[in-house]
Every structure is written in structure tokens, then in C-alpha cells.
Design an enzyme around this catalytic site. Structure first.
Site, short mmCIF file in Angstrom:
data_model
loop_
_atom_site.label_atom_id
_atom_site.label_comp_id
_atom_site.label_asym_id
_atom_site.label_seq_id
_atom_site.Cartn_x
_atom_site.Cartn_y
_atom_site.Cartn_z
CE1 TYR A 146 -3.43 2.52 0.72
CE2 TYR A 146 -2.11 3.13 2.48
CZ TYR A 146 -2.92 3.69 1.16
OH TYR A 146 -3.53 5.25 1.60
CB ALA A 148 5.41 0.27 -2.69
N1 LIG Z 1 -8.61 6.91 5.81
C1 LIG Z 1 -8.00 6.59 6.02
O1 LIG Z 1 -6.87 6.45 7.78
C2 LIG Z 1 -6.28 7.51 4.95
C3 LIG Z 1 -5.45 8.04 4.79
C4 LIG Z 1 -4.06 8.13 4.24
C5 LIG Z 1 -4.90 7.76 2.84
N2 LIG Z 1 -5.59 7.02 2.68
C6 LIG Z 1 -7.11 7.32 1.14
O2 LIG Z 1 -7.87 7.58 0.89
C7 LIG Z 1 -8.95 7.24 0.47
C8 LIG Z 1 -10.40 6.41 0.95
O3 LIG Z 1 -10.38 5.81 1.26
P1 LIG Z 1 -11.35 5.85 2.63
O4 LIG Z 1 -10.45 6.26 3.58
O5 LIG Z 1 -12.24 6.85 1.48
O6 LIG Z 1 -11.40 4.37 2.60
P2 LIG Z 1 -13.18 3.62 2.11
O7 LIG Z 1 -13.94 4.61 3.30
O8 LIG Z 1 -12.76 2.40 2.62
O9 LIG Z 1 -13.46 4.27 1.05
C9 LIG Z 1 -12.66 3.75 -0.30
C10 LIG Z 1 -13.40 3.83 -1.28
O10 LIG Z 1 -12.23 3.44 -2.56
C11 LIG Z 1 -13.36 2.28 -3.35
N3 LIG Z 1 -12.48 1.24 -4.40
C12 LIG Z 1 -11.63 0.43 -3.34
N4 LIG Z 1 -11.41 -1.02 -4.81
C13 LIG Z 1 -11.77 -0.39 -5.15
C14 LIG Z 1 -12.06 -0.61 -6.73
N5 LIG Z 1 -11.39 -2.68 -5.97
N6 LIG Z 1 -12.84 -0.74 -7.73
C15 LIG Z 1 -13.39 0.68 -7.83
N7 LIG Z 1 -13.33 1.08 -5.95
C16 LIG Z 1 -12.72 0.47 -5.28
C17 LIG Z 1 -14.70 1.91 -2.49
O11 LIG Z 1 -15.06 1.44 -3.10
P3 LIG Z 1 -16.60 0.73 -3.24
O12 LIG Z 1 -16.30 -0.08 -1.88
O13 LIG Z 1 -17.18 0.80 -3.55
O14 LIG Z 1 -15.95 -0.04 -4.67
C18 LIG Z 1 -14.95 2.99 -1.82
O15 LIG Z 1 -15.97 3.81 -2.30
C19 LIG Z 1 -7.79 5.86 0.05
O16 LIG Z 1 -7.48 6.36 -1.50
C20 LIG Z 1 -7.16 5.76 1.02
O17 LIG Z 1 -5.39 4.94 0.90
C21 LIG Z 1 -7.48 7.17 3.46
#
Ligand SMILES: NC(=O)c1ccc[n+]([C@@H]2O[C@H](COP(=O)([O-])OP(=O)(O)OC[C@H]3O[C@@H](n4cnc5c(N)ncnc54)[C@H](OP(=O)(O)O)[C@@H]3O)[C@@H](O)[C@H]2O)c1
Length: 236
Positions: A146, A148
């Protein structure tokens, strides 16, 4: 404003979609994700201002289908938010082939292909937003692929910013810290408590789009990591 948001079904992407649809009356959003129920729910509230594409970004034919649907729905794109992403909480050598490929496809390759294809439909003043992680500044030993994938996306985001400068397209890097979303549970982490809200990330992204920001840190104090530089101190 015509905006495409991947990962609109949950967490940061959903909060961003809702903030834009609630507070920007003329905005049209195309949301991308696999969870059809969540996306349908947004459609039922926001009607013709919200369209969605059910797509699995591990499947490259779905990535191209997203491009075609976006062009059909919007014609041109003002903002692309590459937000969809997930983590796998494991030591590096315990990752399966599938873990490795899928992490790279969703977190690294899909944002590059979507940017490359949708830039063709962007005019001067348009914006690409890439959601990275403040974790690129530390060594996430239990989120290595992740980390990377996001480090790689950070690198190409900087390249993209240079490459698109002459076209007048802005590129924003978003560095969230720990955010209270489904991300952690989905990754297999069960000890995270607290964290900033998805809503605070959404509002910071909107502010950067409107004011021409280049980097967004949430919470804001994480900006200190940039000054310290990527020392890759063990974190998890
Ligand atoms: N939460 C944290 O602490 C954190 C910290 C740093 C960065 N981020 C980044 O923020 C971004 C959003 O994450 P979040 O925290 O909002 O998590 P989340 O609530 O799990 O949301 C992730 C989103 O990504 C979509 N997704 C995941 N795999 C997918 C796939 N194979 N195809 C299409 N869509 C996919 C999911 O959609 P579906 O379930 O509908 O497929 C969901 O809408 C991510 O890039 C994550 O790396 C999060």
C-alpha cells in the site's frame, strides 16, 4: 463544475461527493465504485446532478469503461479526483500475488490511466486531485505494498504537475493522516480509534480546488512531515 470522483461510495470520496452536491448547486458529479447500493442511494438524493459507474478498478477494462461513461455523461471534465484506494495490513512477504497486483492496480495504475485518458477532455483551469497518504513520510511496515503504491503515485503526481503546467491543468496532492473511515477495517486493522473525519478531508480538498492549492494535509499539522522529509521512520 463537472467532477469525477473515484471511490464515491464510501469515506472521503462519499463525503466529497456530498459536500459538492450540497453546497455547489451547479456541480455535476460522476461517482465511481463497486458498491451499487451506496451509489444508487446518492443518485436517489441528488437525481440528475449525480451519475455513477459501477466499476472494479482492479479490472483494466472497467477503467476504460469508466472513461467512456464519464465522457458520455459529462462531455468535458473540470475536476478528476483519484480517491479510490485500499490497504492490506500484512508484512511484505506475506502478500499474495493477488494482494500485490490489486493494490498496485487500484492505488497506482488506475489513477494514471484515468488521468491520461481524461486529460483529453479537460480545458485550461481544470484540476486533477490525487489522494495519497501522509504515510509516505514514514515506514508503514504492515502496509508495505500500500505504502509503495502511494509513494509511486506521489512520484507520478509530481511529474504530472510539471507535464500539465503548459496545458493550464493543476494537480493537487492530498496527504491524509488517520481518517475515520472504513479503510482500516477493510485493510484488516482493528486497533485504530479516532482520526480526523472524512468531511474535514472533503472540505480541505474543495478549498484547494477553489483556491489553487498544490498540497493538502489533513490534519493540517501533518505538513511538518514535508519539512522533515521522507525519513521513513518505522510507524506500524
Ligand atoms: N482512512 C485513512 O486513514 C486514509 C489515510 C490516508 C489515505 N487514505 C486514502 O483515502 C482514499 C479513500 O479511502 P477512505 O479512507 O475513504 O476509505 P474507504 O471508506 O474504504 O473508501 C475507499 C473507496 O475506494 C473504493 N475502492 C476500493 N477498492 C476499489 C476497487 N477495486 N474498485 C473501485 N473502487 C474501489 C471503495 O469503493 P467500493 O467499496 O464501492 O468499491 C470506496 O469508495 C484511499 O485512496 C486511501 O488510501 C485514507
Amino acid at each position: 463544475m463537472k467532477i469525477v470522483i473515484t471511490g464515491a461510495s464510501s469515506g472521503i470520496g462519499r463525503a466529497l461527493s456530498e459536500n459538492i452536491l450540497k453546497y455547489k448547486e451547479k456541480a455535476k458529479v460522476v461517482g465511481v465504485g463497486r458498491n451499487s447500493e451506496a451509489l444508487r442511494e446518492l443518485k436517489s438524493v441528488y437525481g440528475e446532478r449525480f451519475e455513477y459507474v459501477i466499476a472494479d478498478l482492479t479490472d483494466m477494462s472497467d477503467v476504460y469503461r469508466v472513461v467512456n461513461s464519464v465522457v458520455d455523461f459529462l462531455g468535458t471534465v473540470d475536476v478528476l479526483v483519484n480517491n479510490a484506494g485500499f490497504g492490506v495490513y500484512k508484512e511484505l512477504l506475506n502478500h499474495s500475488d493477488e494482494d500485490i497486483y490489486n493494490l498496485l492496480k487500484v492505488n497506482f495504475i488506475a489513477p494514471i490511466i484515468l488521468s491520461r485518458e481524461l486529460v483529453k477532455y479537460m480545458n485550461r483551469g481544470s484540476v486533477i486531485v490525487n489522494v495519497l497518504t501522509a504515510g509516505i513520510y514514514v515506514l508503514m511496515r504492515k502496509l508495505p505494498i500500500y505504502g509503495a503504491s502511494k509513494f509511486g503515485l506521489h512520484y507520478v503526481t509530481n511529474v504530472m504537475r510539471h507535464e500539465l503546467k503548459d496545458k493550464g491543468i493543476k494537480v493537487i496532492s492530498v496527504f491524509p493522516g488517520i481518517i475515520n473511515t472504513e479503510f482500516h477495517k477493510r485493510a484488516g486493522i482493528n486497533y485504530i480509534r479516532g482520526g480526523a473525519s472524512a468531511d474535514s478531508v472533503a472540505k480541505a480538498i474543495i478549498k484547494a480546488i477553489e483556491r489553487g492549492g498544490k498540497e493538502v494535509y489533513v490534519p493540517g499539522y501533518l505538513r511538518i512531515l514535508k519539512i522533515l522529509g521522507p525519513k521513513l521512520i518505522p510507524f506500524t
